[in-house]
Scaffold this motif. Structure first.
Motif, PDB file in Angstrom:
ATOM      1  N   SER A  15       0.867  -1.178   0.000  1.00  0.00           N
ATOM      2  CA  SER A  15       0.000   0.000   0.000  1.00  0.00           C
ATOM      3  C   SER A  15       0.906   1.230   0.000  1.00  0.00           C
ATOM      4  N   ARG A  17       3.091   2.578   2.245  1.00  0.00           N
ATOM      5  CA  ARG A  17       4.491   2.388   2.639  1.00  0.00           C
ATOM      6  C   ARG A  17       5.201   1.369   1.758  1.00  0.00           C
ATOM      7  N   ASP A  44       1.455  -8.879  -1.768  1.00  0.00           N
ATOM      8  CA  ASP A  44       0.217  -8.347  -1.174  1.00  0.00           C
ATOM      9  C   ASP A  44      -0.946  -9.042  -1.872  1.00  0.00           C
ATOM     10  N   ASN A  65      -9.509  12.084   4.751  1.00  0.00           N
ATOM     11  CA  ASN A  65      -9.626  13.249   5.638  1.00  0.00           C
ATOM     12  C   ASN A  65      -8.426  14.175   5.475  1.00  0.00           C
ATOM     13  N   TRP A 190      -2.372  -2.025   8.915  1.00  0.00           N
ATOM     14  CA  TRP A 190      -3.403  -2.341   9.909  1.00  0.00           C
ATOM     15  C   TRP A 190      -3.623  -3.850   9.951  1.00  0.00           C
TER      16      TRP A 190
HETATM   17  C1  LIG Z   1     -10.224   3.452   6.260  1.00  0.00           C
HETATM   18  C2  LIG Z   1      -8.981   4.264   6.420  1.00  0.00           C
HETATM   19  C3  LIG Z   1      -8.915   5.560   5.909  1.00  0.00           C
HETATM   20  C4  LIG Z   1      -7.752   6.309   6.036  1.00  0.00           C
HETATM   21  N1  LIG Z   1      -7.730   7.576   5.534  1.00  0.00           N
HETATM   22  C5  LIG Z   1      -6.596   8.295   5.613  1.00  0.00           C
HETATM   23  C6  LIG Z   1      -6.516   9.592   5.030  1.00  0.00           C
HETATM   24  O1  LIG Z   1      -7.485  10.104   4.494  1.00  0.00           O
HETATM   25  N2  LIG Z   1      -5.341  10.255   5.100  1.00  0.00           N
HETATM   26  C7  LIG Z   1      -4.241   9.711   5.724  1.00  0.00           C
HETATM   27  O2  LIG Z   1      -3.184  10.355   5.786  1.00  0.00           O
HETATM   28  N3  LIG Z   1      -4.306   8.503   6.289  1.00  0.00           N
HETATM   29  C8  LIG Z   1      -5.435   7.785   6.246  1.00  0.00           C
HETATM   30  N4  LIG Z   1      -5.488   6.547   6.811  1.00  0.00           N
HETATM   31  C9  LIG Z   1      -4.327   6.067   7.554  1.00  0.00           C
HETATM   32  C10 LIG Z   1      -3.573   4.990   6.785  1.00  0.00           C
HETATM   33  O3  LIG Z   1      -3.110   4.129   7.765  1.00  0.00           O
HETATM   34  C11 LIG Z   1      -2.371   5.479   6.012  1.00  0.00           C
HETATM   35  O4  LIG Z   1      -2.623   6.613   5.281  1.00  0.00           O
HETATM   36  C12 LIG Z   1      -1.794   4.439   5.036  1.00  0.00           C
HETATM   37  O5  LIG Z   1      -2.748   3.683   4.327  1.00  0.00           O
HETATM   38  C13 LIG Z   1      -0.888   3.501   5.770  1.00  0.00           C
HETATM   39  O6  LIG Z   1      -0.169   2.829   4.796  1.00  0.00           O
HETATM   40  P1  LIG Z   1       0.598   1.483   5.075  1.00  0.00           P
HETATM   41  O7  LIG Z   1       1.159   1.070   3.772  1.00  0.00           O
HETATM   42  O8  LIG Z   1       1.534   1.671   6.199  1.00  0.00           O
HETATM   43  O9  LIG Z   1      -0.496   0.458   5.595  1.00  0.00           O
HETATM   44  P2  LIG Z   1      -1.818  -0.077   4.897  1.00  0.00           P
HETATM   45  O10 LIG Z   1      -2.419   0.950   4.028  1.00  0.00           O
HETATM   46  O11 LIG Z   1      -2.637  -0.655   5.993  1.00  0.00           O
HETATM   47  O12 LIG Z   1      -1.319  -1.260   3.946  1.00  0.00           O
HETATM   48  C14 LIG Z   1      -0.811  -2.481   4.394  1.00  0.00           C
HETATM   49  C15 LIG Z   1      -0.837  -3.464   3.244  1.00  0.00           C
HETATM   50  O13 LIG Z   1      -0.185  -4.650   3.673  1.00  0.00           O
HETATM   51  C16 LIG Z   1      -0.883  -5.765   3.181  1.00  0.00           C
HETATM   52  N5  LIG Z   1      -0.572  -6.904   4.056  1.00  0.00           N
HETATM   53  C17 LIG Z   1      -0.782  -7.020   5.383  1.00  0.00           C
HETATM   54  N6  LIG Z   1      -0.328  -8.213   5.829  1.00  0.00           N
HETATM   55  C18 LIG Z   1       0.173  -8.861   4.756  1.00  0.00           C
HETATM   56  C19 LIG Z   1       0.772 -10.130   4.575  1.00  0.00           C
HETATM   57  N7  LIG Z   1       0.959 -10.974   5.591  1.00  0.00           N
HETATM   58  N8  LIG Z   1       1.157 -10.489   3.336  1.00  0.00           N
HETATM   59  C20 LIG Z   1       0.994  -9.650   2.289  1.00  0.00           C
HETATM   60  N9  LIG Z   1       0.437  -8.422   2.408  1.00  0.00           N
HETATM   61  C21 LIG Z   1       0.027  -8.038   3.628  1.00  0.00           C
HETATM   62  C22 LIG Z   1      -2.342  -5.353   3.200  1.00  0.00           C
HETATM   63  O14 LIG Z   1      -3.115  -6.118   2.287  1.00  0.00           O
HETATM   64  C23 LIG Z   1      -2.240  -3.879   2.804  1.00  0.00           C
HETATM   65  O15 LIG Z   1      -2.400  -3.687   1.431  1.00  0.00           O
HETATM   66  C24 LIG Z   1      -6.633   5.768   6.704  1.00  0.00           C
HETATM   67  C25 LIG Z   1      -6.699   4.475   7.229  1.00  0.00           C
HETATM   68  C26 LIG Z   1      -7.848   3.727   7.090  1.00  0.00           C
HETATM   69  C27 LIG Z   1      -7.882   2.343   7.666  1.00  0.00           C
END
Ligand SMILES: Cc1cc2nc3c(=O)[nH]c(=O)nc-3n(C[C@H](O)[C@H](O)[C@H](O)COP(=O)(O)OP(=O)(O)OC[C@H]3O[C@@H](n4cnc5c(N)ncnc54)[C@H](O)[C@@H]3O)c2cc1C
Length: 617
Positions: A15, A17, A44, A65, A190
């Motif tokens: 996603s 990160r 993923d 947001n 998450w």
């Molecule tokens: C509903 C929602 C709305 C949000 N809106 C905003 C916003 O408007 N603005 C903002 O700044 N932030 C927002 N956020 C905060 C959000 O956490 C971050 O913006 C961002 O998505 C975090 O990115 P990430 O890549 O760290 O994690 P995530 O976006 O949670 O991505 C993690 C990825 O890892 C994958 N994954 C997990 N475990 C495994 C595994 N074992 N094997 C393979 N793949 C795996 C998942 O499928 C997912 O695609 C929101 C969060 C949520 C839940």
């Protein structure tokens, strides 16, 4: 099969990160590969770029947001990182590329995505669908720029186990395949927990697009617990996504035209009031100056750990007061006697702010009370909790509409922005363990002040309330699932019967209570452990090395080549739940850059010490 001298890095999670990690790996590869070839494996179950939260095919009704010009994936000159700067468009700039060339939105982009790009301004709150298309474009663009020695392979799968080899790892996927890795970076975001009780009448906390609300029949009663962003998503799902319409009424009002498919909604939370609407600045939100806090930060960082409630929060409150009284004097000249003197006194902290306000002739009714802003329910005689909450939402929406002309909104904006400003102070044990609870309270309050919905959502909430579709329970909503219904209670002694409960909040991941097979496997294998506060108490966070996210094993030593970033480190890296914001020395981009470079170094070391690696998928 790759060239004999090749390294392999697996990125788990693709996603925000995960995509940034791929970008950072590719950016630093020419520097660090030492002539080796590299395969980056991206794992993923959801499409890379958008991952799970932002994936294609979701309704355009659910919005971010944060605003378009403050969402990026690229490293600009403000980001203090070792890796090279590689600029790219932020979301608003990307929308302009889509306007010029609609195919930019992607081959599968529905017409509404292109239409939204046309309508998006720098300060629009875009749909998550649009952001997802941007992220997927970023992913493709990043791959298009890959150095010749680097290949990227996408695995549409979930990683379920990780076995150390010597050196390196084998990553097991739920497809039955396995990938050899010299280094692994987790960007899993998450993750579910195993301590959330399930009940057939309760729709468990989750990403709103993964909560099935179709079981709630028209006319049934549903309690919604949580009044943050998830609540506004649920409201949208139960109204406009069931055929209802929010239409402009007289002035700033909005009316709701029901479809007849809606349930009755009872809404509450611990605090009992919805998150406040974002102020309508008519521009992307500015970054508050926070002169008191920022001036003090270097010395505070120097003598970590500090007491948050005693040494940090008062500075944040003085900054909020500074912005409030400066704006008060601007919008109501004469409200403050000797404004410059008052602002100087606030900066110098010569006395409590209220005493300073008194000395400068500010009427009691005009003074800033952050306590009242935090707990605004003051139901007078004859006023029900429901009416008091609705009155609060109405007053807050009116303040939000004032934008820069609202001293209160400017104060709350400053307060909320302090969450980013204190990251480097608080992270990795910067607070006394006893004061971490005060920090958590601050985060919750700041979220309710500054992470709320765009103003139109608050107006829609009022419209649904005025249409008799929704009522508020006030603070301390309690829910007791029974066989065929849920008993709802609130602090004023009120009781209600609901057919369903929707949990409209998301729990942060927990190492000890994880429901995620991969994290569970890491702990079982002794490759990971929870981070502990200095007093020995266990946090929810996965323990990592501060400098590069190296994952610390059960005995406190890092498994060479294993790194992790993001939300699973919330208690230790703190305020991880934001996407990168351009021009802010983004903590997210610093984090991904450091982990990517450390993974490259580890992979080169392992690959040169062992046989060539190849994917076994
Ligand atoms: C509903 C929602 C709305 C949000 N809106 C905003 C916003 O408007 N603005 C903002 O700044 N932030 C927002 N956020 C905060 C959000 O956490 C971050 O913006 C961002 O998505 C975090 O990115 P990430 O890549 O760290 O994690 P995530 O976006 O949670 O991505 C993690 C990825 O890892 C994958 N994954 C997990 N475990 C495994 C595994 N074992 N094997 C393979 N793949 C795996 C998942 O499928 C997912 O695609 C929101 C969060 C949520 C839940």
């Amino acid at each position: 099969m790759h060239a004999a001298a090749s390294a392999s890095i697996v990125v788990i999670g693709a996603s925000v990160r995960g995509t940034s990690l791929v970008e950072r790996l590719l950016a630093s590869a020419p520097d660090l590969l030492e002539g080796l070839a590299l395969t980056v494996h991206v794992v993923d179950p959801y499409p890379p770029g958008s991952g799970r939260i932002w994936r294609a095919g979701q309704t355009p009704h659910l919005v971010m947001n944060t605003v378009a010009a403050q969402s990026t994936l690229f490293v600009d000159a403000t980001v203090a990182c070792e890796g090279p700067q590689r600029t790219g468009p932020n979301l608003a700039q990307w929308c302009r590329l889509v306007v010029d060339e609609p195919r930019t939105a992607g081959p599968d982009a529905p017409p509404e995505v292109v239409a939204e790009a046309h309508a998006t301004s720098d300060w629009s709150n875009p749909s998550r669908l649009l952001y997802g298309h941007y992220l997927r474009w970023c992913f493709a663009e990043i791959l298009g720029e890959a150095p010749a020695a680097v290949a990227v392979e996408v695995h549409v799968a979930r990683a379920v186990d990780l076995r150390p080899t010597s050196p390196g790892f084998v990553v097991a996927l739920d497809t039955g395949a396995a990938v050899d890795a010299d280094a692994v970076i987790l960007a899993t975001g998450w993750l579910g927990r195993d301590d959330i009780p399930a009940h057939p009448r309760v729709i468990a906390p989750d990403n709103p697009i993964d909560q099935d609300l179709s079981v709630i029949a028209p006319g049934e009663t549903v309690a919604v617990r949580g009044l943050g962003m998830g609540f506004f998503d649920t409201l949208s799902q139960l109204t406009e996504q069931r055929g209802g319409r929010f239409e402009p009424g007289p002035g700033d009002t909005v009316a709701y035209i029901a479809s007849g498919q809606e349930p009755h909604i009872i809404a509450g939370s611990r605090r009992g009031i919805p998150y406040r609407a974002k102020p309508d600045f008519g521009a992307p939100p500015f970054f508050p100056e926070q002169r008191v806090l920022r001036a003090a930060l270097p010395a505070l960082i120097e003598r970590r750990p500090v007491d948050f409630g005693v040494e940090v929060l008062p500075l944040i409150e003085r900054d909020a007061a500074y912005d409030y009284y400066r704006a008060l004097d601007r919008v109501r000249p004469g409200s403050v006697r000797d404004l410059d003197g008052m602002l100087r006194a606030i900066v110098e902290g010569t006395a409590p702010v209220d005493v300073i306000a008194e000395a400068h002739g500010v009427r009691v009714a005009d003074r800033l009370s952050l306590r009242a802003a935090e707990d605004p329910l003051s139901a007078g005689p004859g006023s029900s909790v429901d009416e008091a909450v609705a009155r609060f939402v109405r007053a807050d929406a009116a303040e939000a509409a004032l934008g820069l002309r609202s001293p209160l909104k400017l104060a709350l904006h400053s307060y909320a922005a302090a969450r980013s400003a204190v990251i480097d102070l608080v992270a990795f044990g910067g607070l006394t363990p006893a004061s971490f609870a005060a920090y958590r309270r601050f985060l919750a309050t700041a979220a309710s002040f500054g992470s709320g919905p765009p103003l139109r959502r608050s107006r829609q909430l009022l419209a649904a309330h005025d249409a008799g579709l929704l009522r508020f329970t006030g603070p301390d909503l309690s829910a007791h699932p029974q066989d065929d219904h849920v008993r709802i209670g609130s602090s004023d002694g009120g009781e209600a019967r609901a057919d369903w409960l929707v949990e409209a909040w998301l729990p942060t991941p927990s190492v000890e209570r994880t429901g995620d097979p991969l994290l569970g496997a890491l702990v079982r294998r002794g490759l990971a452990r929870p981070w502990r506060f200095a007093d020995g108490s266990v946090s929810d966070a996965l323990d990592i090395r501060p400098e590069d996210g190296g994952v610390l094993g059960a005995d406190g030593t890092p498994a060479p080549g294993l790194f992790s970033v993001g939300v699973p480190h919330e208690d230790v890296r703190v305020f991880t739940i934001i996407a990168p914001v351009p021009g802010t020395n983004s903590s997210v981009l610093r984090e991904t850059d450091a982990a990517a470079r450390a993974a490259l170094r580890a992979a080169v070391e392992h690959a040169t010490a062992s046989r060539p690696k190849e994917a076994r998928t």
